[in-house]
Design a protein around this motif. Structure first.
Motif, mmCIF file in Angstrom:
data_model
loop_
_atom_site.group_PDB
_atom_site.id
_atom_site.type_symbol
_atom_site.label_atom_id
_atom_site.label_comp_id
_atom_site.label_asym_id
_atom_site.label_seq_id
_atom_site.Cartn_x
_atom_site.Cartn_y
_atom_site.Cartn_z
ATOM 1 N N GLY A 1 -2.998 -23.267 11.651
ATOM 2 C CA GLY A 1 -2.316 -23.890 10.597
ATOM 3 C C GLY A 1 -0.850 -24.007 10.699
ATOM 4 N N LEU A 2 -0.077 -24.404 9.600
ATOM 5 C CA LEU A 2 1.298 -24.431 9.531
ATOM 6 C C LEU A 2 1.976 -23.310 9.243
ATOM 7 N N THR A 3 1.065 -22.168 8.754
ATOM 8 C CA THR A 3 1.728 -20.943 8.781
ATOM 9 C C THR A 3 0.801 -19.786 9.543
ATOM 10 N N PRO A 4 0.751 -19.855 11.045
ATOM 11 C CA PRO A 4 0.157 -18.951 11.751
ATOM 12 C C PRO A 4 0.252 -17.387 11.118
ATOM 13 N N ALA A 5 -1.000 -17.040 10.524
ATOM 14 C CA ALA A 5 -1.187 -15.697 10.111
ATOM 15 C C ALA A 5 -1.959 -14.783 10.779
ATOM 16 N N THR A 6 -1.806 -13.664 10.884
ATOM 17 C CA THR A 6 -2.472 -12.397 11.477
ATOM 18 C C THR A 6 -3.032 -11.310 10.264
ATOM 19 N N ILE A 7 -4.159 -11.299 10.226
ATOM 20 C CA ILE A 7 -4.849 -10.484 8.902
ATOM 21 C C ILE A 7 -4.674 -8.619 9.464
ATOM 22 N N LEU A 8 -4.048 -8.078 8.501
ATOM 23 C CA LEU A 8 -3.710 -6.603 8.996
ATOM 24 C C LEU A 8 -4.764 -5.785 8.090
ATOM 25 N N ARG A 9 -4.834 -4.585 8.506
ATOM 26 C CA ARG A 9 -5.812 -3.499 7.826
ATOM 27 C C ARG A 9 -5.124 -2.623 7.196
ATOM 28 N N PRO A 10 -5.431 -2.183 5.881
ATOM 29 C CA PRO A 10 -4.579 -1.176 5.073
ATOM 30 C C PRO A 10 -4.677 0.197 5.619
ATOM 31 N N ARG A 11 -3.691 1.072 5.574
ATOM 32 C CA ARG A 11 -3.441 2.294 6.166
ATOM 33 C C ARG A 11 -4.380 3.252 5.383
ATOM 34 N N ALA A 12 -5.123 4.184 6.097
ATOM 35 C CA ALA A 12 -5.796 5.157 5.050
ATOM 36 C C ALA A 12 -5.068 5.797 4.029
ATOM 37 N N ASP A 13 -3.597 5.951 3.997
ATOM 38 C CA ASP A 13 -2.806 6.731 3.119
ATOM 39 C C ASP A 13 -2.329 5.713 2.067
ATOM 40 N N LEU A 14 -2.597 4.502 2.166
ATOM 41 C CA LEU A 14 -2.073 3.328 1.313
ATOM 42 C C LEU A 14 -2.566 3.701 -0.337
ATOM 43 N N GLU A 15 -1.585 3.827 -1.278
ATOM 44 C CA GLU A 15 -1.845 4.210 -2.606
ATOM 45 C C GLU A 15 -1.809 3.186 -3.542
ATOM 46 N N PRO A 16 -2.574 3.218 -4.596
ATOM 47 C CA PRO A 16 -2.405 2.067 -5.722
ATOM 48 C C PRO A 16 -0.854 1.925 -6.133
ATOM 49 N N GLY A 17 -0.180 2.903 -6.239
ATOM 50 C CA GLY A 17 1.095 3.031 -6.876
ATOM 51 C C GLY A 17 1.892 2.062 -5.963
ATOM 52 N N LYS A 18 1.897 2.100 -4.642
ATOM 53 C CA LYS A 18 2.676 1.443 -3.698
ATOM 54 C C LYS A 18 2.468 -0.052 -3.922
ATOM 55 N N ILE A 19 1.085 -0.408 -4.054
ATOM 56 C CA ILE A 19 0.797 -1.933 -4.276
ATOM 57 C C ILE A 19 1.367 -2.384 -5.691
ATOM 58 N N LYS A 20 1.177 -1.390 -6.663
ATOM 59 C CA LYS A 20 1.661 -1.981 -7.902
ATOM 60 C C LYS A 20 3.193 -2.129 -8.005
ATOM 61 N N ALA A 21 3.796 -1.021 -7.245
ATOM 62 C CA ALA A 21 5.440 -1.084 -7.305
ATOM 63 C C ALA A 21 5.832 -2.444 -6.682
ATOM 64 N N LEU B 1 -7.732 -3.463 -5.370
ATOM 65 C CA LEU B 1 -7.376 -2.556 -6.268
ATOM 66 C C LEU B 1 -8.572 -2.209 -7.053
ATOM 67 N N THR B 2 -9.137 -1.286 -6.953
ATOM 68 C CA THR B 2 -10.320 -0.613 -7.703
ATOM 69 C C THR B 2 -9.877 0.720 -8.240
ATOM 70 N N ALA B 3 -11.177 1.065 -9.159
ATOM 71 C CA ALA B 3 -11.049 2.234 -9.877
ATOM 72 C C ALA B 3 -10.933 3.423 -8.744
ATOM 73 N N GLU B 4 -11.490 3.318 -7.696
ATOM 74 C CA GLU B 4 -11.562 4.508 -6.526
ATOM 75 C C GLU B 4 -10.213 4.352 -5.741
ATOM 76 N N GLY B 5 -9.550 3.349 -5.925
ATOM 77 C CA GLY B 5 -7.939 3.153 -5.278
ATOM 78 C C GLY B 5 -7.941 1.933 -4.527
ATOM 79 N N VAL B 6 -7.390 2.039 -3.165
ATOM 80 C CA VAL B 6 -7.020 0.756 -2.684
ATOM 81 C C VAL B 6 -8.187 0.704 -1.615
ATOM 82 N N VAL B 7 -8.841 -0.373 -1.351
ATOM 83 C CA VAL B 7 -9.790 -0.452 -0.362
ATOM 84 C C VAL B 7 -9.667 -2.103 0.276
ATOM 85 N N SER B 8 -10.179 -2.227 1.533
ATOM 86 C CA SER B 8 -9.858 -3.327 2.365
ATOM 87 C C SER B 8 -10.814 -4.260 1.945
ATOM 88 N N GLU B 9 -11.880 -4.011 1.890
ATOM 89 C CA GLU B 9 -12.896 -5.250 1.743
ATOM 90 C C GLU B 9 -13.300 -5.274 0.159
#
Length: 390
Positions: free
Chosen positions: A171-191, A146-154
């Motif tokens: 590991g004990l919890t195998p995980a896959t890293i996803l990349r955020p969609r271009a339309d993902l908004e800060p409001g959705k993350i904060k919600a 979460l930045t002043a410009e919005g949502v970024v991946s890196e």
């Protein structure tokens, strides 16, 4: 007990010869608790050869500790003996180099270490140490800043890179890293962070990957703030951590990612030690208050699950065929939501196929009919069940 030993001579082989003997890629390609990827070492010694030798030994000892943490119950960790260098060396079946730097006296490298599973099990048995190979269901992790410009991946702090530097596969919890969609908004993350169940459900549906943990990084007041929200293999999860930046934001981001994933792993360790199994499928959620900045504050609370079917579920292992990542995400979501299918886990994932395991309360004929009603075909090919969309 006799173990395979690499020996000093093997350590001094040309690294290219060693890699060629083990295969062209990293030795930790397989999804195994006995493989440890991305072990970092930084050793200084009297000369390059001595530094490399010490680096290899250090990598093996660190990797052995990781494997023991995965296998041995938390309540017995304090009872583990101090295994010697020779004992650990005898358990190693391969080492590969991801990257390295050398000088006349210094060796810096990132290594993959593979252990012989049977030899490790025999060693633990010889000490009378119980162990478990039970793993949590696979999850997806969505790192966002979460930045002043919005949502970024890196971000300038390298938040995504911090997660990618972790060994999320073995590991004990195998995980896959996803990349955020271009339309993902800060409001959705904060919600989602605020505990809005509809916001989380919408994100889970959008990314279509079952268990989903949103890993949010943010720079506030000279600190790097790490927050997790979502669902892992245990259930609803929240986590907050502050790391002082002190002039090195990338270091703070790495420490935040390491601590966050360690917490995810420890949740499974604690539940596994308690002998409880996670819910087979996510139940509907009711919103509960979420207090931002308080570690462990609940984001969601599960409502009581429906009664289990009277018929004892059978365990099914199948190969799923798909055309691409988006197709796979949709297929996995549809399968996880099908009536009768419980505890769906992903054992291995490639570009066009996925090996899955799940429980089904009914006969194979009934499973085939259920899959057919939901737009899937179930075939048998060379003794393996194959699931594909019609």
């Amino acid at each position: 007990m006799r173990f395979r030993r690499l020996g000093l001579f093997a350590r001094r082989l040309n690294l290219f010869v060693l890699i060629a003997a083990l295969g062209s890629g990293p030795v930790c390609a397989a999804d195994s608790l006995y493989d440890v990827a991305k072990v970092s070492v930084d050793i200084t010694a009297k000369d390059a050869v001595a530094a490399r030798d010490k680096g290899m030994v250090q990598a093996e000892m660190r990797a052995m500790k990781v494997v023991l943490d995965r296998l041995v119950p938390m309540s017995l960790q304090d009872q583990l003996p101090e295994f010697t260098k020779d004992e650990v060396e005898g358990l190693v079946s391969g080492i590969a180099i991801r990257k390295e730097q050398t000088s006349t006296t210094r060796y810096i490298a990132t290594l993959d270490v593979r252990f012989n599973a049977q030899a490790v099990q025999q060693l633990l048995a010889s000490y009378g140490i119980p162990f478990s190979e039970e793993r949590a269901p696979s999850i997806s992790i969505l790192p966002v800043m979460l930045t002043a410009e919005g949502v970024v991946s890196e971000g300038a702090e390298g938040w995504r890179s911090a997660w990618e530097s972790l060994d999320l596969t073995h590991g004990l919890t195998p995980a896959t890293i996803l990349r955020p969609r271009a339309d993902l908004e800060p409001g959705k993350i904060k919600a989602v962070l605020a505990g809005d169940p509809d916001a989380f459900t919408a994100m889970q549906s959008s990314y279509g990957y079952g268990g989903l943990v949103i890993a949010v990084g943010e720079v506030k007041g000279g600190k790097f703030v790490t927050r997790l929200a979502g669902e892992d293999g245990v259930g609803a999860i929240t986590f907050t951590r502050d790391d002082a930046i002190s002039g090195d934001a990338a270091k703070a981001a790495r420490e935040g990612a390491e601590a966050a994933f360690a917490m995810i792993e420890n949740r499974w360790r604690m539940m596994r030690s308690g002998g409880e199994a996670p819910a087979a499928a996510a139940a509907p959620y009711a919103a509960t208050p979420y207090e931002e900045g308080v570690p462990g504050a609940p984001m969601m609370e599960q409502t009581p699950a429906a009664a289990a079917p009277a018929e004892v579920p059978r365990n099914v292992v199948a190969l799923v065929e798909f055309s691409g990542l988006r197709d796979w995400q949709q297929i996995r979501t549809r399968l996880a939501q099908m009536a009768g299918i419980q505890g769906l886990e992903v054992n291995a994932l490639s570009a066009r196929t996925a090996s899955i395991t799940f429980d089904f309360a009914g006969s194979l004929d009934r499973l085939q009919a259920t899959l057919g009603e939901n737009g899937f075909a179930l075939d048998e090919r060379d003794g393996t069940f194959v699931v594909r969309s019609r």
